[in-house]
Scaffold this motif. Structure first.
Motif: not given
Length: 182
Positions: A44-45, A49, A72-76, A79
């Motif tokens: 997960k993002a 991080l 990877l999703d946009r949030a990751a 971040g």
């Protein structure tokens, strides 16, 4: 790259990418405790991080390799970009992408230090050439076959497993011969 930060390794040539990662590991003096291999689909993002911002245990930096980074999703991705300076102080993050990135993907829209690894023409290697050469006690042939298989993209652990499997077969044949079977 001699310092921490984010890098993108693009292209289908996985053996050359792994070779480059080993070079980075030597350049940055990375100890085993500070080397991480992650799958982008399984993390997960927030976890990514957090790992990127942790202080290294025994090395100047952590080496974090994110395999299949196109997942990877946009949030990751956002971040990672938002915390680039904090990450650069503690980690060297390498994003491995083998698939072609679409123009809408978050990684395609950012500017990162990028290294290209285009596909090389594959050498035809027989899957059992290494174990056959070992069975024939041909050291030069075994080393040549091993080099060909690693260049073709086989993982070292896969080659070791193949040797173990072949050794098990040889032991079984020897036991059958000792028991009187033809």
């Amino acid at each position: 790259m001699s310092r921490g930060g984010l890098s993108l390794f693009l292209g289908p040539d996985r053996p050359r990418k792994l070779q480059r990662i080993h070079e980075l590991e030597r350049e940055l003096c990375i100890q085993p405790f500070d080397r991480h291999q992650l799958d982008a689909g399984a993390i997960k993002a927030g976890e990514l991080l957090l790992l990127c911002r942790q202080q290294p245990a025994a090395s100047p930096l952590r080496l974090i390799v994110v395999d299949q980074a196109h997942r990877l999703d946009r949030a990751a991705v956002e971040g990672l970009l938002r915390h680039t300076e904090a990450i650069a102080a503690t980690a060297c993050v390498v994003l491995l992408v083998e698939a072609e990135l679409s123009a809408r993907h978050a990684l395609a829209q950012v500017t990162l230090q990028t290294e290209q690894f285009p596909e090389r023409p594959a050498t035809a290697s027989k899957p059992f050439a290494f174990t056959d050469a070992l069975g024939n006690r041909d050291a030069a042939g075994a080393l040549s076959a091993l080099r060909d298989q690693l260049a073709a993209g086989k993982e070292p652990l896969e080659v070791l497993g193949l040797v173990g499997w072949q050794l098990n077969r040889w032991v079984m044949v020897r036991r059958l011969l000792d028991s009187g079977y033809s």
